[in-house]
Design a protein around this motif. Structure first.
Motif, PDB file in Angstrom:
ATOM      1  N   VAL A   1      -0.278  10.387 -16.873  1.00  8.50           N
ATOM      2  CA  VAL A   1      -1.616  10.356 -17.473  1.00  8.50           C
ATOM      3  C   VAL A   1      -2.263  11.731 -17.513  1.00  8.50           C
ATOM      4  O   VAL A   1      -2.807  12.146 -18.533  1.00  8.50           O
ATOM      5  CB  VAL A   1      -2.517   9.350 -16.724  1.00  8.50           C
ATOM      6  N   PHE A   2      -2.232  12.456 -16.373  1.00  7.57           N
ATOM      7  CA  PHE A   2      -2.960  13.728 -16.279  1.00  7.57           C
ATOM      8  C   PHE A   2      -2.051  14.950 -16.390  1.00  7.57           C
ATOM      9  O   PHE A   2      -2.522  16.073 -16.247  1.00  7.57           O
ATOM     10  CB  PHE A   2      -3.725  13.791 -14.956  1.00  7.57           C
TER      11      PHE A   2
ATOM     12  N   SER B   1       0.831  -1.206   0.000  1.00  8.13           N
ATOM     13  CA  SER B   1       0.000   0.000   0.000  1.00  8.13           C
ATOM     14  C   SER B   1       0.864   1.254   0.000  1.00  8.13           C
ATOM     15  O   SER B   1       0.568   2.224  -0.708  1.00  8.13           O
ATOM     16  CB  SER B   1      -0.926   0.018   1.215  1.00  8.13           C
ATOM     17  N   THR B   2       1.930   1.231   0.780  1.00  4.96           N
ATOM     18  CA  THR B   2       2.844   2.370   0.825  1.00  4.96           C
ATOM     19  C   THR B   2       3.550   2.554  -0.516  1.00  4.96           C
ATOM     20  O   THR B   2       3.722   3.674  -0.983  1.00  4.96           O
ATOM     21  CB  THR B   2       3.877   2.180   1.954  1.00  4.96           C
ATOM     22  N   LEU B   3       3.925   1.459  -1.142  1.00  2.00           N
ATOM     23  CA  LEU B   3       4.553   1.550  -2.459  1.00  2.00           C
ATOM     24  C   LEU B   3       3.587   2.137  -3.484  1.00  2.00           C
ATOM     25  O   LEU B   3       3.982   2.924  -4.339  1.00  2.00           O
ATOM     26  CB  LEU B   3       5.044   0.182  -2.915  1.00  2.00           C
ATOM     27  N   SER B   4       2.318   1.782  -3.374  1.00  2.61           N
ATOM     28  CA  SER B   4       1.338   2.332  -4.317  1.00  2.61           C
ATOM     29  C   SER B   4       1.177   3.841  -4.141  1.00  2.61           C
ATOM     30  O   SER B   4       0.803   4.540  -5.081  1.00  2.61           O
ATOM     31  CB  SER B   4      -0.008   1.622  -4.174  1.00  2.61           C
ATOM     32  N   LEU B   5       1.466   4.347  -2.938  1.00  2.26           N
ATOM     33  CA  LEU B   5       1.423   5.800  -2.735  1.00  2.26           C
ATOM     34  C   LEU B   5       2.481   6.509  -3.575  1.00  2.26           C
ATOM     35  O   LEU B   5       2.304   7.662  -3.956  1.00  2.26           O
ATOM     36  CB  LEU B   5       1.619   6.140  -1.254  1.00  2.26           C
ATOM     37  N   ALA B   6       3.578   5.825  -3.856  1.00  2.00           N
ATOM     38  CA  ALA B   6       4.611   6.411  -4.701  1.00  2.00           C
ATOM     39  C   ALA B   6       4.262   6.289  -6.177  1.00  2.00           C
ATOM     40  O   ALA B   6       4.620   7.142  -6.980  1.00  2.00           O
ATOM     41  CB  ALA B   6       5.942   5.735  -4.433  1.00  2.00           C
ATOM     42  N   VAL B   7       3.555   5.243  -6.518  1.00  2.00           N
ATOM     43  CA  VAL B   7       3.205   5.023  -7.923  1.00  2.00           C
ATOM     44  C   VAL B   7       2.112   6.000  -8.375  1.00  2.00           C
ATOM     45  O   VAL B   7       2.115   6.444  -9.528  1.00  2.00           O
ATOM     46  CB  VAL B   7       2.768   3.553  -8.130  1.00  2.00           C
ATOM     47  N   THR B   8       1.223   6.365  -7.477  1.00  2.00           N
ATOM     48  CA  THR B   8       0.096   7.231  -7.829  1.00  2.00           C
ATOM     49  C   THR B   8       0.542   8.584  -8.385  1.00  2.00           C
ATOM     50  O   THR B   8       0.054   8.999  -9.443  1.00  2.00           O
ATOM     51  CB  THR B   8      -0.837   7.407  -6.620  1.00  2.00           C
ATOM     52  N   PRO B   9       1.451   9.324  -7.727  1.00  2.00           N
ATOM     53  CA  PRO B   9       1.886  10.597  -8.318  1.00  2.00           C
ATOM     54  C   PRO B   9       2.587  10.426  -9.658  1.00  2.00           C
ATOM     55  O   PRO B   9       2.453  11.277 -10.542  1.00  2.00           O
ATOM     56  CB  PRO B   9       2.839  11.188  -7.281  1.00  2.00           C
ATOM     57  N   ILE B  10       3.327   9.333  -9.817  1.00  2.00           N
ATOM     58  CA  ILE B  10       3.997   9.090 -11.096  1.00  2.00           C
ATOM     59  C   ILE B  10       2.957   8.858 -12.186  1.00  2.00           C
ATOM     60  O   ILE B  10       3.062   9.403 -13.285  1.00  2.00           O
ATOM     61  CB  ILE B  10       4.968   7.902 -10.979  1.00  2.00           C
ATOM     62  N   ALA B  11       1.930   8.070 -11.866  1.00  2.00           N
ATOM     63  CA  ALA B  11       0.866   7.821 -12.840  1.00  2.00           C
ATOM     64  C   ALA B  11       0.102   9.104 -13.163  1.00  2.00           C
ATOM     65  O   ALA B  11      -0.227   9.355 -14.329  1.00  2.00           O
ATOM     66  CB  ALA B  11      -0.096   6.756 -12.303  1.00  2.00           C
ATOM     67  N   SER B  12      -0.176   9.917 -12.143  1.00  2.00           N
ATOM     68  CA  SER B  12      -0.892  11.171 -12.418  1.00  2.00           C
ATOM     69  C   SER B  12      -0.031  12.136 -13.224  1.00  2.00           C
ATOM     70  O   SER B  12      -0.538  12.912 -14.030  1.00  2.00           O
ATOM     71  CB  SER B  12      -1.363  11.825 -11.119  1.00  2.00           C
ATOM     72  N   LEU B  13       1.279  12.073 -13.037  1.00  2.00           N
ATOM     73  CA  LEU B  13       2.196  12.893 -13.833  1.00  2.00           C
ATOM     74  C   LEU B  13       2.138  12.471 -15.295  1.00  2.00           C
ATOM     75  O   LEU B  13       2.062  13.316 -16.197  1.00  2.00           O
ATOM     76  CB  LEU B  13       3.616  12.757 -13.285  1.00  2.00           C
TER      77      LEU B  13
END
Length: 165
Positions: A115-116, A101-113
């Protein structure tokens, strides 16, 4: 608090439910979701924010349908994530589930960078570095534990072969 919740879920699996089936994972998810929904609805009505929902929907830049679809798909995504988290607790441990779950917190900003085209600021970078550090620490500690276990097994095997011959 999230880590405590995950640990309590693991304790519930081990001490209360004592079953090892996927339906138990789904039941656990359903029970926690029902409680969370009830608390959220009570909070929504107790605070009076339910009165602003219509204005929020009308003011959504891309329209009412887009607002509703955003809410629905966010709820579906969270439920899938929660089933995965509870499943990891069931299969591995609450610690491993928390690390993922903590690792996914790091992936989320990268994905938003990507994709969005979201902007990356210092707080996001520090949070990402901390989550990568936590994940790396967990993997390294497992590596050290595996080496120690292998050495202990090898020493026990050597001791048993030297004492019998």
């Amino acid at each position: 608090m999230y880590s405590v919740l995950l640990s309590l879920m693991q304790l519930t699996f081990q001490k209360v439910l004592k079953k090892e089936t996927f339906s138990v994972v789904l039941e656990m998810q359903i029970y926690t979701s029902v409680v969370a929904t009830c608390v959220s609805i009570i909070g929504l009505f107790a605070s009076g924010e339910w009165k602003t929902l219509r204005g929020e929907m009308d003011g959504f830049a891309t329209g009412k349908l887009s607002y509703v679809m955003t809410l629905v798909w966010t709820a579906v995504a969270w439920q899938l994530c929660s089933v995965g988290v509870v499943g990891l607790i069931f299969v591995v441990s609450s610690l491993f589930s928390n690390v993922i779950s903590t690792l996914s917190l790091a992936v989320t900003p990268i994905a938003s960078l990507i994709v969005f085209h979201d902007k990356m600021n210092g707080v996001k970078i520090i949070a990402m570095l901390m989550s990568f550090w936590g994940f790396t620490s967990y993997i390294y500690q497992n590596y050290l534990d595996d080496i120690k276990e292998s050495k202990t097994k090898a020493d026990a095997k050597d001791a048993s072969t030297s004492s019998c011959c």
